[in-house]
Design a protein around this motif. Structure first.
Motif, PDB file in Angstrom:
ATOM      1  N   SER A 250       5.596  -5.294   0.420  1.00 44.18           N
ATOM      2  CA  SER A 250       5.774  -6.394  -0.535  1.00 44.18           C
ATOM      3  C   SER A 250       5.345  -6.021  -1.958  1.00 44.18           C
ATOM      4  O   SER A 250       5.672  -6.734  -2.910  1.00 44.18           O
ATOM      5  CB  SER A 250       4.973  -7.621  -0.083  1.00 44.18           C
ATOM      6  OG  SER A 250       3.583  -7.355  -0.077  1.00 44.18           O
ATOM      7  N   ARG A 251       4.638  -4.903  -2.110  1.00 39.00           N
ATOM      8  CA  ARG A 251       4.157  -4.517  -3.437  1.00 39.00           C
ATOM      9  C   ARG A 251       5.313  -4.024  -4.301  1.00 39.00           C
ATOM     10  O   ARG A 251       6.198  -3.294  -3.832  1.00 39.00           O
ATOM     11  CB  ARG A 251       3.101  -3.420  -3.313  1.00 39.00           C
ATOM     12  CG  ARG A 251       2.582  -2.909  -4.650  1.00 39.00           C
ATOM     13  CD  ARG A 251       1.400  -2.004  -4.485  1.00 39.00           C
ATOM     14  NE  ARG A 251       1.031  -1.341  -5.724  1.00 39.00           N
ATOM     15  CZ  ARG A 251      -0.045  -0.564  -5.886  1.00 39.00           C
ATOM     16  NH1 ARG A 251      -0.876  -0.378  -4.877  1.00 39.00           N
ATOM     17  NH2 ARG A 251      -0.301   0.011  -7.050  1.00 39.00           N
TER      18      ARG A 251
ATOM     19  N   SER B 194       3.161   1.536   3.280  1.00 40.14           N
ATOM     20  CA  SER B 194       1.813   0.978   3.364  1.00 40.14           C
ATOM     21  C   SER B 194       1.744  -0.451   2.840  1.00 40.14           C
ATOM     22  O   SER B 194       0.862  -1.218   3.235  1.00 40.14           O
ATOM     23  CB  SER B 194       0.827   1.862   2.593  1.00 40.14           C
ATOM     24  OG  SER B 194       1.073   1.805   1.191  1.00 40.14           O
ATOM     25  N   ASP B 195       2.666  -0.831   1.969  1.00 40.50           N
ATOM     26  CA  ASP B 195       2.684  -2.196   1.421  1.00 40.50           C
ATOM     27  C   ASP B 195       4.102  -2.521   0.973  1.00 40.50           C
ATOM     28  O   ASP B 195       4.472  -2.313  -0.181  1.00 40.50           O
ATOM     29  CB  ASP B 195       1.698  -2.308   0.254  1.00 40.50           C
ATOM     30  CG  ASP B 195       1.475  -3.753  -0.197  1.00 40.50           C
ATOM     31  OD1 ASP B 195       2.223  -4.633   0.267  1.00 40.50           O
ATOM     32  OD2 ASP B 195       0.569  -3.989  -1.006  1.00 40.50           O
TER      33      ASP B 195
END
Length: 276
Positions: free
Chosen positions: A186-187, A183-184
């Protein structure tokens, strides 16, 4: 407007390679679909969930999915943004010769027992090398056919593929953890944050993920980021910007991880795939 866009990159008597884009607007399960011929699907961008009966598989860049001829399936998109996959069909006599018998169901029709396998970094890079070289028009048919067959052999090889293990409940837990990571990309997730999202303790999540996927959670996240880099290398002039957009702490960290995983630097891969 159609949900799907399909580009046929290669079509010979031996191999067909298609680039398939999906807008991913259907969040819940779609109507049942059915593949006309058995093919292997290598997701490389975004994520979707494929449902075969009661079994659900998260389709992302570390997996090859088997779409069996005549087998019904449904697709859902729990994360917005759509997805893209490379679909490879091999002439049935050749595919039967290449596939280990343990992966196939008994019977006259060629059909895979499992919905998916995890592939190794070498197979990931082969899939993107095949896609980039065909889209750029720099691979002649013989070269592309050979590369596609090598990709299939690599994906099906017992020493490089990994079948999901553990119980059905544990596999569902791991699939939920994958969706959190995808879902993310880069997090910079912490283990506690992921465990809280899926509702288990960090220790249990670590143990189950290793059992099902055969590698630690942090390395799985790294592979997802690097696989996305394989897809995006042609779109970035500045590789430092790419590394930061994917969540790496620095360009040197990104380059070192890429080199260690794929055996060449990002610049070298871009040169071989895109001739630039």
């Amino acid at each position: 407007m159609s949900e799907f866009t399909v580009h046929t990159l290669l079509k010979t008597p031996t191999v067909t390679v298609r680039d398939v884009y999906c807008r991913g607007e259907c969040k819940h399960r779609s109507a049942e679909e059915c593949a006309a011929a058995t093919h292997l699907v290598f997701p490389y961008r975004g994520v979707y969930v494929r449902h075969v009966g009661e079994q659900a598989s998260v389709a992302e860049a570390s997996q090859v999915l088997f779409f069996n001829a005549g087998e019904g399936y449904r697709v859902s998109h729990p994360i917005e943004g759509g997805d893209a996959s490379l679909s490879v069909s091999v002439a049935e006599p050749m595919l039967r010769e290449m596939a280990p018998k343990a992966l196939l169901r008994e019977g006259e029709e060629l059909s895979f027992r499992q919905p998916r396998l995890r592939i190794d970094p070498r197979a990931q890079s082969l899939a993107m090398l095949l896609r980039h070289s065909l889209r750029q028009g720099i691979a002649e048919p013989l070269e592309a056919e050979s590369l596609a067959l090598t990709l299939v052999q690599r994906a099906l090889g017992p020493r490089t593929a990994h079948a999901a293990g553990a119980s059905a409940g544990q596999q569902r837990l791991v699939e939920r953890a994958k969706l959190v990571l995808v879902s993310d990309l880069s997090r910079r997730w912490t283990l506690a944050e992921i465990a809280a999202e899926v509702g288990v303790s960090p220790v249990y999540l670590t143990q189950v993920f290793q059992r099902v996927e055969g590698l630690p959670l942090y390395r799985y996240q790294l592979r997802l980021r690097l696989a996305r880099a394989l897809d995006l290398l042609g779109e970035y002039e500045d590789l430092s910007a790419l590394s930061l957009d994917l969540g790496f702490s620095s360009h040197s960290h990104f380059s070192a991880a890429f080199q260690q995983t794929y055996g060449r630097s990002p610049s070298e891969f871009r040169q071989s795939a895109l001739r630039r």
